[in-house]
Design an enzyme around this catalytic site. Structure first.
Site, PDB file in Angstrom:
ATOM      1  N   SER A   1       0.663  -1.445   0.414  1.00  0.00           N
ATOM      2  CA  SER A   1      -0.447  -0.020   0.322  1.00  0.00           C
ATOM      3  C   SER A   1       0.892   1.060  -0.354  1.00  0.00           C
ATOM      4  O   SER A   1       2.155   1.285   0.499  1.00  0.00           O
ATOM      5  CB  SER A   1      -0.963  -0.290   1.090  1.00  0.00           C
ATOM      6  OG  SER A   1      -1.346   1.059   1.242  1.00  0.00           O
TER       7      SER A   1
ATOM      8  N   TYR B   1      -1.186  -0.642   9.580  1.00  0.00           N
ATOM      9  CA  TYR B   1      -1.294  -1.110   8.172  1.00  0.00           C
ATOM     10  C   TYR B   1      -0.227  -0.255   7.514  1.00  0.00           C
ATOM     11  O   TYR B   1       0.093  -1.295   7.484  1.00  0.00           O
ATOM     12  CB  TYR B   1      -2.360  -0.556   8.144  1.00  0.00           C
ATOM     13  CG  TYR B   1      -3.175  -0.543   6.742  1.00  0.00           C
ATOM     14  CD1 TYR B   1      -3.289  -2.166   6.306  1.00  0.00           C
ATOM     15  CD2 TYR B   1      -2.964   0.321   5.569  1.00  0.00           C
ATOM     16  CE1 TYR B   1      -3.706  -2.501   5.051  1.00  0.00           C
ATOM     17  CE2 TYR B   1      -3.345  -0.286   4.137  1.00  0.00           C
ATOM     18  CZ  TYR B   1      -3.282  -1.179   4.180  1.00  0.00           C
ATOM     19  OH  TYR B   1      -3.653  -1.335   2.345  1.00  0.00           O
TER      20      TYR B   1
HETATM   21  P1  NAP Z   1     -10.955  -5.829   0.575  1.00  0.00           P
HETATM   22  O1  NAP Z   1     -12.512  -5.958  -0.510  1.00  0.00           O
HETATM   23  O2  NAP Z   1     -11.670  -5.973   2.054  1.00  0.00           O
HETATM   24  O3  NAP Z   1     -10.590  -7.298   0.024  1.00  0.00           O
HETATM   25  C1  NAP Z   1      -9.565  -8.484   0.745  1.00  0.00           C
HETATM   26  C2  NAP Z   1     -10.314  -9.811   1.030  1.00  0.00           C
HETATM   27  O4  NAP Z   1      -9.342 -10.229   1.776  1.00  0.00           O
HETATM   28  C3  NAP Z   1     -12.226  -9.740   1.309  1.00  0.00           C
HETATM   29  O5  NAP Z   1     -12.227 -10.522   0.645  1.00  0.00           O
HETATM   30  C4  NAP Z   1     -11.469 -10.237   2.438  1.00  0.00           C
HETATM   31  O6  NAP Z   1     -13.032 -10.948   3.081  1.00  0.00           O
HETATM   32  C5  NAP Z   1     -10.797 -10.919   2.712  1.00  0.00           C
HETATM   33  N1  NAP Z   1      -9.571 -11.786   3.587  1.00  0.00           N
HETATM   34  C6  NAP Z   1     -10.108 -10.665   5.060  1.00  0.00           C
HETATM   35  N2  NAP Z   1      -9.180 -11.240   5.722  1.00  0.00           N
HETATM   36  C7  NAP Z   1      -9.063 -12.825   5.251  1.00  0.00           C
HETATM   37  C8  NAP Z   1      -8.166 -13.822   5.498  1.00  0.00           C
HETATM   38  N3  NAP Z   1      -7.750 -13.951   6.962  1.00  0.00           N
HETATM   39  N4  NAP Z   1      -7.925 -15.062   4.970  1.00  0.00           N
HETATM   40  C9  NAP Z   1      -8.353 -15.035   3.211  1.00  0.00           C
HETATM   41  N5  NAP Z   1      -8.650 -13.363   2.887  1.00  0.00           N
HETATM   42  C10 NAP Z   1      -8.429 -12.715   3.885  1.00  0.00           C
HETATM   43  O7  NAP Z   1     -10.186  -5.101  -0.191  1.00  0.00           O
HETATM   44  P2  NAP Z   1      -9.633  -4.451  -1.483  1.00  0.00           P
HETATM   45  O8  NAP Z   1      -9.780  -2.966  -1.008  1.00  0.00           O
HETATM   46  O9  NAP Z   1      -9.963  -4.557  -2.763  1.00  0.00           O
HETATM   47  O10 NAP Z   1      -7.775  -4.649  -0.513  1.00  0.00           O
HETATM   48  C11 NAP Z   1      -7.040  -5.481  -1.326  1.00  0.00           C
HETATM   49  C12 NAP Z   1      -5.890  -5.438  -0.734  1.00  0.00           C
HETATM   50  O11 NAP Z   1      -5.183  -4.337  -1.739  1.00  0.00           O
HETATM   51  C13 NAP Z   1      -5.230  -5.864   0.577  1.00  0.00           C
HETATM   52  O12 NAP Z   1      -4.205  -6.064   0.209  1.00  0.00           O
HETATM   53  C14 NAP Z   1      -5.444  -4.123   0.641  1.00  0.00           C
HETATM   54  O13 NAP Z   1      -4.569  -3.984   1.941  1.00  0.00           O
HETATM   55  C15 NAP Z   1      -4.593  -3.587   0.012  1.00  0.00           C
HETATM   56  N6  NAP Z   1      -4.662  -1.999  -0.087  1.00  0.00           N
HETATM   57  C16 NAP Z   1      -5.413  -1.655  -1.182  1.00  0.00           C
HETATM   58  C17 NAP Z   1      -6.649  -0.786  -0.988  1.00  0.00           C
HETATM   59  C18 NAP Z   1      -7.831   0.825  -1.365  1.00  0.00           C
HETATM   60  O14 NAP Z   1      -7.571   1.591  -1.396  1.00  0.00           O
HETATM   61  N7  NAP Z   1      -8.438  -0.181  -1.496  1.00  0.00           N
HETATM   62  C19 NAP Z   1      -5.373   0.951  -0.968  1.00  0.00           C
HETATM   63  C20 NAP Z   1      -4.219  -0.123  -1.182  1.00  0.00           C
HETATM   64  C21 NAP Z   1      -3.624  -1.333  -0.449  1.00  0.00           C
HETATM   65  P3  NAP Z   1     -14.106 -10.255   3.841  1.00  0.00           P
HETATM   66  O15 NAP Z   1     -14.687  -9.535   2.963  1.00  0.00           O
HETATM   67  O16 NAP Z   1     -14.450 -11.775   4.048  1.00  0.00           O
HETATM   68  O17 NAP Z   1     -13.668 -10.570   4.861  1.00  0.00           O
END
Ligand code: NAP
Length: 252
Positions: free
Chosen positions: A143, A158
């Site tokens: 991130s 985080y």
């Molecule tokens: P998201 O929609 O919440 O996706 C994250 C996924 O990981 C969800 O399906 C969640 O399941 C799953 N998860 C959580 N805990 C888990 C575990 N213990 N084992 C397996 N799966 C698990 O979020 P996203 O924004 O797409 O994020 C994806 C990645 O990008 C993450 O690593 C996040 O930190 C990173 N990121 C996101 C952003 C942003 O602005 N969106 C920016 C920088 C980095 P549940 O929904 O059932 O909990």
């Protein structure tokens, strides 16, 4: 090259998430896709959707990336059902905006468990087979928070966890390069998904967009295109790198 391999994508069940978009982009490149998620129904739904849309074999499996046993079982299922694993995208992640003084040890541990230990466990589970094959692509989702010390949504735990992912990425790139395995990190800025669970105030979001040179939030598809690029056969000379994908909100 990639067509005969399977890509494992963790946390790819989320309907509007980055992981599902990555699954689509990899399938469009000919990869078979194993969707791993803590929500089994969501994992199966994503696998079905990706398989149908791109006509590739897929599997959706329950996987809690913080549990060694769960990771072993899920990777075992993928190995049994699909082509040999050739790529892993460690996308599962959780965040929290809590102020440092309010963070409990349990919350700190949980954020490290999913973002860091999860990346370690899943990668270690597949690495021996990648080494044996002499080919592999590992992409870890970090991130912009790791680089600039938060400031998007996530707080100190985080930022620290996503910075640990960068250290892990670089060390693994060094160690696994001789075996034909590349290891890279992607550092997204604000991407429109559900990770903030509606807790990012609209005024803050508008302000962030106004301060972003391209004047929009990123989409999961923006990130997915970059990850698919890093998994291609022809990008084998890129390793140990961190790719910023933030619309210019953080330029360094
Ligand atoms: P998201 O929609 O919440 O996706 C994250 C996924 O990981 C969800 O399906 C969640 O399941 C799953 N998860 C959580 N805990 C888990 C575990 N213990 N084992 C397996 N799966 C698990 O979020 P996203 O924004 O797409 O994020 C994806 C990645 O990008 C993450 O690593 C996040 O930190 C990173 N990121 C996101 C952003 C942003 O602005 N969106 C920016 C920088 C980095 P549940 O929904 O059932 O909990």
């Amino acid at each position: 090259m990639t067509a005969q391999y399977t890509a494992v994508v963790t946390g790819a069940g989320s309907r509007r998430g980055i992981g599902r978009a990555i699954g689509h982009a990899l399938a469009a490149d000919g990869w078979q896709v194993a969707v791993l998620d803590i929500d089994e129904a969501a994992a199966k739904d994503a696998a079905h959707e990706i398989g149908n849309e791109h006509n590739v074999a897929t599997i959706g499996a329950l996987c809690d990336v913080t549990s060694e046993a769960s990771v072993r079982t899920a990777i075992g299922e993928a190995e049994k059902a699909l082509a040999p694993i050739g790529a892993v995208v460690n996308n599962a992640g959780i965040t929290s905006p809590a102020r440092f003084v309010d963070v409990s040890k349990a919350e700190f541990d949980r954020i490290f468990a999913v973002n860091v230990t999860g990346t370690f466990l899943v990668t270690q589970q597949v690495t021996p087979a990648l080494i044996e094959r002499g080919f592999g692509r590992i992409v870890n989702i970090s991130s912009v928070s790791a680089e600039r010390g938060g400031g998007v949504f996530g707080g100190a735990p985080y930022s620290a966890a996503k910075a640990a992912v960068l250290g892990l990425t670089r060390a693994l790139a060094r160690e696994l390069g001789p075996d034909g395995i590349t290891v890279n990190a992607v550092a997204p800025g604000l991407i429109e998904t559900d990770i903030t669970a509606g807790k990012l105030p609209p005024e803050r979001k508008s302000q962030m967009i106004a301060e972003t040179p391209v004047r929009r939030p990123g989409t999961p598809q923006d990130v997915a295109a970059l990850v698919a690029f890093l998994c291609r056969n022809e990008t084998g000379y890129i390793t140990g790198a961190t790719y910023d994908i933030n619309g210019g909100s953080h330029i360094h």
